[in-house]
Design a protein around this motif. Structure first.
Motif, PDB file in Angstrom:
ATOM      1  N   ASP A 270       0.849  -1.022   0.077  1.00 23.15           N
ATOM      2  CA  ASP A 270      -0.068  -0.049  -0.063  1.00 23.15           C
ATOM      3  C   ASP A 270       0.835   1.218  -0.045  1.00 23.15           C
ATOM      4  OD1 ASP A 270       0.691   0.634   2.657  1.00 23.15           O
ATOM      5  OD2 ASP A 270      -0.689  -0.874   3.388  1.00 23.15           O
ATOM      6  N   ASP A 271       0.265   2.270   0.103  1.00 23.11           N
ATOM      7  CA  ASP A 271       0.891   3.619  -0.086  1.00 23.11           C
ATOM      8  C   ASP A 271       1.267   4.258   1.220  1.00 23.11           C
ATOM      9  OD1 ASP A 271       0.898   3.822  -2.564  1.00 23.11           O
ATOM     10  OD2 ASP A 271      -0.297   5.855  -2.636  1.00 23.11           O
ATOM     11  N   ALA A 272       0.998   3.655   2.322  1.00 23.24           N
ATOM     12  CA  ALA A 272       1.451   4.159   3.527  1.00 23.24           C
ATOM     13  C   ALA A 272       2.879   4.502   3.691  1.00 23.24           C
ATOM     14  CB  ALA A 272       0.914   3.367   4.599  1.00 23.24           C
ATOM     15  N   LEU A 273       3.226   5.474   4.511  1.00 26.70           N
ATOM     16  CA  LEU A 273       4.827   6.072   4.503  1.00 26.70           C
ATOM     17  C   LEU A 273       5.399   4.684   5.394  1.00 26.70           C
ATOM     18  CD1 LEU A 273       4.519   9.822   5.582  1.00 26.70           C
ATOM     19  CD2 LEU A 273       5.118   8.606   3.231  1.00 26.70           C
ATOM     20  N   ASP A 274       4.880   4.155   6.250  1.00 24.77           N
ATOM     21  CA  ASP A 274       5.455   3.080   7.010  1.00 24.77           C
ATOM     22  C   ASP A 274       5.306   1.739   6.315  1.00 24.77           C
ATOM     23  OD1 ASP A 274       6.722   4.802   8.911  1.00 24.77           O
ATOM     24  OD2 ASP A 274       4.916   4.574  10.241  1.00 24.77           O
ATOM     25  N   ALA A 275       4.893   1.634   5.102  1.00 26.00           N
ATOM     26  CA  ALA A 275       4.453   0.216   4.478  1.00 26.00           C
ATOM     27  C   ALA A 275       5.753  -0.695   4.434  1.00 26.00           C
ATOM     28  CB  ALA A 275       4.083   0.505   3.045  1.00 26.00           C
ATOM     29  N   TYR A 276       6.951  -0.277   4.212  1.00 22.97           N
ATOM     30  CA  TYR A 276       8.092  -1.071   4.128  1.00 22.97           C
ATOM     31  C   TYR A 276       8.374  -1.760   5.606  1.00 22.97           C
ATOM     32  CZ  TYR A 276      13.076  -2.314   4.180  1.00 22.97           C
ATOM     33  OH  TYR A 276      14.417  -2.909   4.406  1.00 22.97           O
ATOM     34  N   ILE A 277       8.135  -0.870   6.728  1.00 24.33           N
ATOM     35  CA  ILE A 277       8.649  -0.958   7.919  1.00 24.33           C
ATOM     36  C   ILE A 277       7.613  -2.136   8.380  1.00 24.33           C
ATOM     37  CG2 ILE A 277       8.233  -0.202  10.380  1.00 24.33           C
ATOM     38  CD1 ILE A 277       9.556   2.469   9.202  1.00 24.33           C
ATOM     39  N   ALA A 278       6.302  -1.961   8.106  1.00 21.88           N
ATOM     40  CA  ALA A 278       5.244  -2.900   8.512  1.00 21.88           C
ATOM     41  C   ALA A 278       5.489  -4.267   7.619  1.00 21.88           C
ATOM     42  CB  ALA A 278       4.100  -2.557   7.758  1.00 21.88           C
ATOM     43  N   ILE A 279       5.790  -4.449   6.515  1.00 23.62           N
ATOM     44  CA  ILE A 279       6.099  -5.645   5.792  1.00 23.62           C
ATOM     45  C   ILE A 279       7.331  -6.230   6.424  1.00 23.62           C
ATOM     46  CG2 ILE A 279       7.024  -6.554   3.476  1.00 23.62           C
ATOM     47  CD1 ILE A 279       5.473  -4.216   2.300  1.00 23.62           C
ATOM     48  N   MET A 280       8.494  -5.516   6.783  1.00 25.29           N
ATOM     49  CA  MET A 280       9.711  -5.986   7.305  1.00 25.29           C
ATOM     50  C   MET A 280       9.458  -6.558   8.803  1.00 25.29           C
ATOM     51  SD  MET A 280      11.856  -5.942   5.023  1.00 25.29           S
ATOM     52  CE  MET A 280      13.579  -6.180   5.593  1.00 25.29           C
ATOM     53  N   ARG A 281       8.534  -5.982   9.504  1.00 23.26           N
ATOM     54  CA  ARG A 281       8.318  -6.502  10.587  1.00 23.26           C
ATOM     55  C   ARG A 281       7.351  -7.774  10.727  1.00 23.26           C
ATOM     56  NH1 ARG A 281       6.766  -1.318  13.591  1.00 23.26           N
ATOM     57  NH2 ARG A 281       8.637  -1.017  14.269  1.00 23.26           N
ATOM     58  N   LYS A 282       6.453  -7.764   9.583  1.00 24.69           N
ATOM     59  CA  LYS A 282       5.709  -9.253   9.412  1.00 24.69           C
ATOM     60  C   LYS A 282       6.813 -10.238   9.030  1.00 24.69           C
ATOM     61  CE  LYS A 282       1.776 -10.679   7.284  1.00 24.69           C
ATOM     62  NZ  LYS A 282       0.784 -10.764   5.962  1.00 24.69           N
ATOM     63  N   ASN A 283       7.695  -9.849   8.207  1.00 27.56           N
ATOM     64  CA  ASN A 283       8.634 -10.780   7.804  1.00 27.56           C
ATOM     65  C   ASN A 283       9.305 -11.524   9.202  1.00 27.56           C
ATOM     66  OD1 ASN A 283       8.418 -10.914   5.251  1.00 27.56           O
ATOM     67  ND2 ASN A 283       9.711  -9.421   4.831  1.00 27.56           N
ATOM     68  N   LYS A 284       9.829 -10.473  10.095  1.00 25.71           N
ATOM     69  CA  LYS A 284      10.586 -10.918  11.191  1.00 25.71           C
ATOM     70  C   LYS A 284       9.508 -11.777  12.053  1.00 25.71           C
ATOM     71  CE  LYS A 284       9.570  -8.692  14.934  1.00 25.71           C
ATOM     72  NZ  LYS A 284       9.467  -7.689  15.793  1.00 25.71           N
ATOM     73  N   GLU A 285       8.070 -11.822  12.262  1.00 21.80           N
ATOM     74  CA  GLU A 285       7.401 -12.434  12.914  1.00 21.80           C
ATOM     75  C   GLU A 285       7.242 -13.796  12.115  1.00 21.80           C
ATOM     76  OE1 GLU A 285       6.476 -11.918  15.844  1.00 21.80           O
ATOM     77  OE2 GLU A 285       6.883  -9.509  15.780  1.00 21.80           O
ATOM     78  N   THR A 286       7.253 -13.875  10.866  1.00 22.94           N
ATOM     79  CA  THR A 286       7.059 -15.052  10.201  1.00 22.94           C
ATOM     80  C   THR A 286       8.440 -15.924  10.372  1.00 22.94           C
ATOM     81  OG1 THR A 286       5.891 -13.964   8.583  1.00 22.94           O
ATOM     82  CG2 THR A 286       6.961 -16.193   7.818  1.00 22.94           C
ATOM     83  N   LEU A 287       9.672 -15.267  10.447  1.00 28.37           N
ATOM     84  CA  LEU A 287      10.703 -15.983  10.568  1.00 28.37           C
ATOM     85  C   LEU A 287      10.782 -16.570  12.148  1.00 28.37           C
ATOM     86  CD1 LEU A 287      13.473 -13.751   8.683  1.00 28.37           C
ATOM     87  CD2 LEU A 287      13.100 -16.471   8.533  1.00 28.37           C
ATOM     88  N   ILE A 288      10.588 -15.833  13.135  1.00 35.38           N
ATOM     89  CA  ILE A 288      10.557 -16.255  14.431  1.00 35.38           C
ATOM     90  C   ILE A 288       9.660 -17.659  14.663  1.00 35.38           C
ATOM     91  CG2 ILE A 288       9.771 -15.855  16.765  1.00 35.38           C
ATOM     92  CD1 ILE A 288      10.371 -12.968  16.176  1.00 35.38           C
ATOM     93  N   GLN A 289       8.351 -17.532  13.723  1.00 29.10           N
ATOM     94  CA  GLN A 289       7.414 -18.677  13.877  1.00 29.10           C
ATOM     95  C   GLN A 289       8.057 -19.855  13.148  1.00 29.10           C
ATOM     96  OE1 GLN A 289       3.989 -17.748  11.846  1.00 29.10           O
ATOM     97  NE2 GLN A 289       2.831 -19.569  12.501  1.00 29.10           N
ATOM     98  N   ALA A 290       8.732 -19.582  11.828  1.00 29.06           N
ATOM     99  CA  ALA A 290       9.349 -20.644  11.237  1.00 29.06           C
ATOM    100  C   ALA A 290      10.336 -21.284  11.629  1.00 29.06           C
ATOM    101  CB  ALA A 290       9.366 -20.142   9.693  1.00 29.06           C
TER     102      ALA A 290
END
Ligand SMILES: [Zn+2]
Length: 292
Positions: A270-290
């Motif tokens: 999406d267009d949000a200023l923090d979009a990249y930050i949100a995506i990377m944070r989600k990647n972090k959570e995914t890796l922790i889980q995996a």
């Protein structure tokens, strides 16, 4: 008398917004930055935030993803013709860049990956530099410099915006370093070669890449080879990407008893200023889980 002046105020209030388009908000000035694709677009949006009369455009539609083998369209040309600054990734992501630079010699073009030490894959730089948060910080610095060069009158705002975004990225970096460095040395299997910078940042080892050509399904032989690698390297998790759905992942997971998780290379969103930050944070959570 009182009612007349009130009447005039109402008229004035009604007239001002109509005659005050976005482009004229800074004494008739307009400035257009065109970005080659999503990751650099989000950086540029942060740097240009709140500058009067500025417009930041993403040249490629949000679903385009990476620009491997992308050809510039007539529509893109129109955008570039009216641009004051062309914000690109560089490191070979925009293979069309030399041609367009020759076509618009006056257009200031910046490659945000400049100064980043590239990982070399099969003799070519791997362009997915933004997936390391450290690199995203360097790219933001490069972006600030480019905007100041192209539009010195707003230098202070670009600088301030850059500092603010780099501050947020530094926080993100610390958060991700703390969470992911304990998994250093673990093997992962990914799809399309987007993650070597990300893996390097946290000491993760990419044991195999399932799909070498984005959008091209691997052959039966390649799948068999990956199955062997997954078994040998004791990989528990396969990381697919939302932009590149693959039946190969399912086959490999079924053959090896590993699970499929989704890592997002941050090439759409999406267009949000923090979009990249949100995506990377989600990647972090995914890796922790995996990986836990
Ligand atoms: Zn890519």
């Amino acid at each position: 008398m009182k009612s007349i002046s009130l009447f005039l105020i109402i008229i004035a209030a009604a007239v001002i917004p109509a005659g005050c388009s976005k482009k004229q908000s800074s004494a008739g000035r307009s400035f257009t930055a065109v970005c080659s694709f999503y990751p650099v677009y989000i950086i540029a949006k942060n740097v240009a935030d709140g500058v009067p009369g500025i417009s930041v455009k993403n040249m490629t539609p949000p679903f385009t993803g990476c620009l491997h083998d992308y050809s510039v369209t007539a529509e893109d040309m129109k955008h570039l013709e009216h641009a004051d600054l062309f914000v690109t990734n560089g490191a070979g992501m925009e293979s069309f860049l030399d041609k367009t630079a020759a076509k618009y010699p006056k257009l200031i073009t910046v490659k945000l990956a400049d100064g980043i030490e590239c990982i070399i894959d099969e003799g070519k730089p791997n362009p997915h530099v933004w997936l390391s948060v450290s690199n995203a910080i360097v790219m933001t610095g490069n972006c600030v410099k480019a905007f100041i060069e192209a539009d010195a009158s707003n230098a202070d705002t670009y600088r301030r915006n850059g500092e603010r975004y780099i501050g947020k990225l530094s926080e993100l970096k610390k958060e991700m370093d703390d969470a992911l460095k304990p998994f250093g040395g673990k093997n992962i299997v990914t799809f399309h070669e987007a993650f070597p910078y990300f893996a390097k940042e946290y000491g993760l080892v990419i044991a195999a890449v399932v799909e070498h050509e984005p959008g091209v399904e691997p052959s039966a032989k390649e799948i068999a080879q990956t199955v062997l690698t997954v078994r040998k390297s004791k990989v528990k998790a396969l990381f697919a990407e939302p932009q590149y759905p693959s039946s190969a992942a399912k086959t490999i997971a079924a053959e090896t008893g590993s699970s499929i998780f989704t890592l997002d290379p941050a090439v759409t969103g999406d267009d949000a200023l923090d979009a990249y930050i949100a995506i990377m944070r989600k990647n972090k959570e995914t890796l922790i889980q995996a990986l836990k």
